[in-house]
Design an enzyme around this catalytic site. Structure first.
Site, PDB file in Angstrom:
ATOM      1  CG  ASN A   7     -31.587   6.052  -2.459  1.00  0.00           C
ATOM      2  OD1 ASN A   7     -32.325   5.476  -1.659  1.00  0.00           O
ATOM      3  ND2 ASN A   7     -30.439   6.600  -2.096  1.00  0.00           N
ATOM      4  CE  LYS A   9     -31.097  10.347  -0.947  1.00  0.00           C
ATOM      5  NZ  LYS A   9     -29.936  11.165  -0.736  1.00  0.00           N
ATOM      6  CG  HIS A  85     -26.244   6.023  -0.499  1.00  0.00           C
ATOM      7  ND1 HIS A  85     -26.176   7.154   0.273  1.00  0.00           N
ATOM      8  CD2 HIS A  85     -26.869   6.379  -1.648  1.00  0.00           C
ATOM      9  CE1 HIS A  85     -26.756   8.155  -0.391  1.00  0.00           C
ATOM     10  NE2 HIS A  85     -27.184   7.702  -1.549  1.00  0.00           N
ATOM     11  CD  GLU A  87     -27.957   9.919   2.030  1.00  0.00           C
ATOM     12  OE1 GLU A  87     -28.857   9.064   2.021  1.00  0.00           O
ATOM     13  OE2 GLU A  87     -27.977  10.922   1.283  1.00  0.00           O
ATOM     14  CD  GLU A 152     -25.334   8.073  -5.517  1.00  0.00           C
ATOM     15  OE1 GLU A 152     -26.356   8.430  -6.105  1.00  0.00           O
ATOM     16  OE2 GLU A 152     -25.328   7.750  -4.322  1.00  0.00           O
ATOM     17  N   GLY A 158     -28.045  15.482  -2.954  1.00  0.00           N
ATOM     18  CA  GLY A 158     -29.070  16.295  -2.304  1.00  0.00           C
ATOM     19  C   GLY A 158     -28.722  17.774  -2.184  1.00  0.00           C
ATOM     20  CB  SER A 194     -27.810  17.251  -7.657  1.00  0.00           C
ATOM     21  OG  SER A 194     -27.726  17.451  -6.259  1.00  0.00           O
TER      22      SER A 194
HETATM   23  C1  PEP Z   1     -28.744   9.482  -3.781  1.00  0.00           C
HETATM   24  O1  PEP Z   1     -29.003   9.644  -2.592  1.00  0.00           O
HETATM   25  O2  PEP Z   1     -28.364   8.379  -4.199  1.00  0.00           O
HETATM   26  C2  PEP Z   1     -28.905  10.635  -4.669  1.00  0.00           C
HETATM   27  C3  PEP Z   1     -28.415  10.546  -5.877  1.00  0.00           C
HETATM   28  O3  PEP Z   1     -29.566  11.720  -4.159  1.00  0.00           O
HETATM   29  P1  PEP Z   1     -30.008  13.063  -4.922  1.00  0.00           P
HETATM   30  O4  PEP Z   1     -30.455  12.669  -6.329  1.00  0.00           O
HETATM   31  O5  PEP Z   1     -31.132  13.602  -4.117  1.00  0.00           O
HETATM   32  O6  PEP Z   1     -28.824  13.944  -4.972  1.00  0.00           O
END
Ligand code: PEP
Length: 232
Positions: A7, A9, A85, A87, A152, A158, A194
């Site tokens: 992803n 973003k 998601h 976000e 998630e 992040g 992460s």
């Molecule tokens: C995401 O935004 O879907 C995600 C998993 O981000 P990160 O791996 O950076 O934590």
């Protein structure tokens, strides 16, 4: 075969996209790698890597300035789309209902939605993780069609923090059982939050996990390829 879905973003440009897709093509993994790019980069894929989007309108067409429909994504050869998601839920106030409508719009256009669910830090600290993710799942998934579910935890995205492997395993079991309850036991379940080259192998070996959703580490081949290679 495991899914490894990147992803991007709101990051990246044409040169960075080409560099990553080229290195993925050369890596010849047997896993299913998908890169979910910003809309502006969803064109001209010379490298044969499966592309995904990060959002889709719940509407088929019309006066929705700035939105992108399932038909448009299909036209751009997009095969997957992330919906729900955290976000989008946080910054665009998207709900389980919106997420389900977007997932349904994707399926109608032959695109596989990757439906995200996950608790906040407040939910976790209050001991509500299981009930929150189960409710999010049951209210966000469409009744019919192929889809993927990604767990998630919002606080893990992040941040460099992840749940313990035992915690991930319990949530996966809860999600798997909830899917059995609606007769969708074959739905693929991903973990995201992460993921990096040091934890990918162990996370992917947890029961009921069919793949990973990778944010920051999917942007460059020197962080994404080691994740893919670690789970060959
Ligand atoms: C995401 O935004 O879907 C995600 C998993 O981000 P990160 O791996 O950076 O934590």
């Amino acid at each position: 075969m495991k899914f490894i879905i990147g992803n991007w973003k709101m990051n990246g440009n044409t040169d960075e996209k080409d560099a990553l897709l080229k290195s993925l093509k050369n890596s010849r993994t047997k896993n299913k790698v998908v890169v979910c790019l910003p809309f502006t980069l969803l064109y001209g894929n010379d490298f044969g890597i499966t592309l995904g989007a990060q959002d889709i309108s719940e509407h088929p067409n019309g006066a929705y300035t700035g939105d992108i429909s399932g038909q448009m994504l299909k036209d751009a050869n997009v095969k997957y789309v992330i919906v729900g998601h955290s976000e989008r839920r946080l910054y665009h106030k998207e709900t389980n209902e919106t997420t389900r409508a977007k997932a349904t719009a994707a399926i109608k256009n032959g695109i596989i939605p990757v439906i995200c669910v996950g608790e906040t830090a407040t939910d976790k600290n209050a001991g509500r993780t299981m009930s929150v993710v189960k409710k999010m799942l049951l209210e966000s998934v469409p009744q019919k069609g192929e889809y993927i579910v990604a767990y998630e935890p919002r606080w893990a995205i992040g941040t460099g923090k992840t749940p313990t492997y035992e915690e991930i395993a319990s949530v996966m079991e809860t999600l798997h059982k909830a899917l059995i309850g609606i007769k969708r036991e074959n739905i693929a379940l991903l973990y995201g939050g992460s993921v990096n080259q040091d934890n990918a192998k162990q996370i992917i070996s947890i029961k009921n996990i069919d793949g990973l959703l990778v944010g920051g580490a999917s942007l460059k081949s020197d962080t994404f390829l080691p994740i893919i290679k670690s789970i060959e």
